[in-house]
Design an enzyme around this catalytic site. Structure first.
Site, PDB file in Angstrom:
ATOM      1  N   SER A  76       0.854  -1.183   0.000  1.00 56.28           N
ATOM      2  CA  SER A  76       0.000   0.000   0.000  1.00 56.28           C
ATOM      3  C   SER A  76       0.891   1.234   0.000  1.00 56.28           C
ATOM      4  O   SER A  76       1.998   1.202   0.560  1.00 56.28           O
ATOM      5  CB  SER A  76      -0.896   0.016   1.244  1.00 56.28           C
ATOM      6  OG  SER A  76      -1.466   1.303   1.447  1.00 56.28           O
ATOM      7  N   TYR A 102      -0.402  -0.251  10.990  1.00 52.31           N
ATOM      8  CA  TYR A 102      -0.566  -0.757   9.629  1.00 52.31           C
ATOM      9  C   TYR A 102       0.525  -0.200   8.714  1.00 52.31           C
ATOM     10  O   TYR A 102       1.159  -0.949   7.960  1.00 52.31           O
ATOM     11  CB  TYR A 102      -1.942  -0.363   9.102  1.00 52.31           C
ATOM     12  CG  TYR A 102      -2.176  -0.726   7.646  1.00 52.31           C
ATOM     13  CD1 TYR A 102      -2.466  -2.035   7.287  1.00 52.31           C
ATOM     14  CD2 TYR A 102      -2.109   0.236   6.641  1.00 52.31           C
ATOM     15  CE1 TYR A 102      -2.669  -2.376   5.952  1.00 52.31           C
ATOM     16  CE2 TYR A 102      -2.319  -0.091   5.310  1.00 52.31           C
ATOM     17  CZ  TYR A 102      -2.603  -1.404   4.969  1.00 52.31           C
ATOM     18  OH  TYR A 102      -2.808  -1.730   3.657  1.00 52.31           O
TER      19      TYR A 102
END
Length: 230
Positions: A76, A102
């Site tokens: 990501s 994350y």
């Protein structure tokens, strides 16, 4: 989630498959409630990084014998917001907000992919990292309530379907255009430059060493599956 389940899965695959041509590391959690796994690892790092690290290393010997092979990491662009602390294997930073857990785990993915690429250059397979973009899946179930999804309906065209989201993954997995190319980051089926945040070679090597310890990788190696060391 436990690393024991990763080892069990790897053993089953290695017993059943003579060749592993493509490995797509897509396991991931996002903004999961704070949790420490049975391996004493923060859940974002456990699922997003350490499970990928362990599975990839357990498959390396078989993938080398199956060459040319490809390894794809689903990452990501949030990796750019991550940071690394060599004294904190969970990159937990005193219970920082879940988003940063994350991001840190995705930065670990980026470092792992780049370090792996350096170590396998002479072994006949390639490593690619992919940002699929914003995709409508259940990964945000811990963050996004159902009513909020209704509010997004007018701009839903900005969010990819799972089919659209997997295009760049498949591009890196099977495109002949990428034959002989390795170590790059891709988005929308096009190469993008890596962020400087994952350019420190010392951190790259340190994270690899920490990951070997956390996953007990050296304890699991045998004469048929030794992984890669420097």
């Amino acid at each position: 989630m436990s690393l024991k389940s990763v080892r069990k899965f790897a053993k089953e695959v290695l017993n059943e498959e003579n060749n592993i041509d493509i490995l797509i590391n897509n396991a991931g959690v996002f903004n999961h409630p704070y949790m420490i796994t049975e391996d004493k690892l923060e859940v974002h790092m456990a699922v997003n990084h350490f499970s990928n690290f362990l599975l990839t290393n357990l498959f390396l010997e078989r993938m080398i014998s199956s060459k040319p092979s490809r390894i794809i990491f689903v990452n990501s662009f949030f990796y750019k917001s991550g940071s690394f602390n060599k004294n904190d294997i969970n990159m937990d930073f005193m219970n920082s907000k879940q988003f940063f857990k994350y991001a840190n785990s995705k930065l670990a993915n980026a470092y792992f992919a780049r370090e792996l690429d350096k170590r396998i250059k002479d072994f006949g397979f390639s490593v690619y990292t992919v940002d699929p973009g914003m995709v409508h899946t259940q990964i945000s179930r811990h963050t996004t309530p159902a009513w909020f999804e209704l509010l997004l309906t007018p701009v839903s065209w900005l969010i990819k379907t799972p089919l659209e989201g997997c295009r760049t993954v498949l591009y890196c997995a099977i495109s002949e255009e990428l034959d002989g190319v390795s170590g790059n980051f891709y988005r929308n089926c096009a190469r993008e430059d890596w962020s400087k945040v994952c350019s420190d070679d010392d951190i790259s090597r340190k994270l690899w060493d920490l990951s070997e310890v956390a996953t007990r990788l050296n304890d699991l190696r045998d004469n048929n599956n030794r992984g890669l060391n420097q």
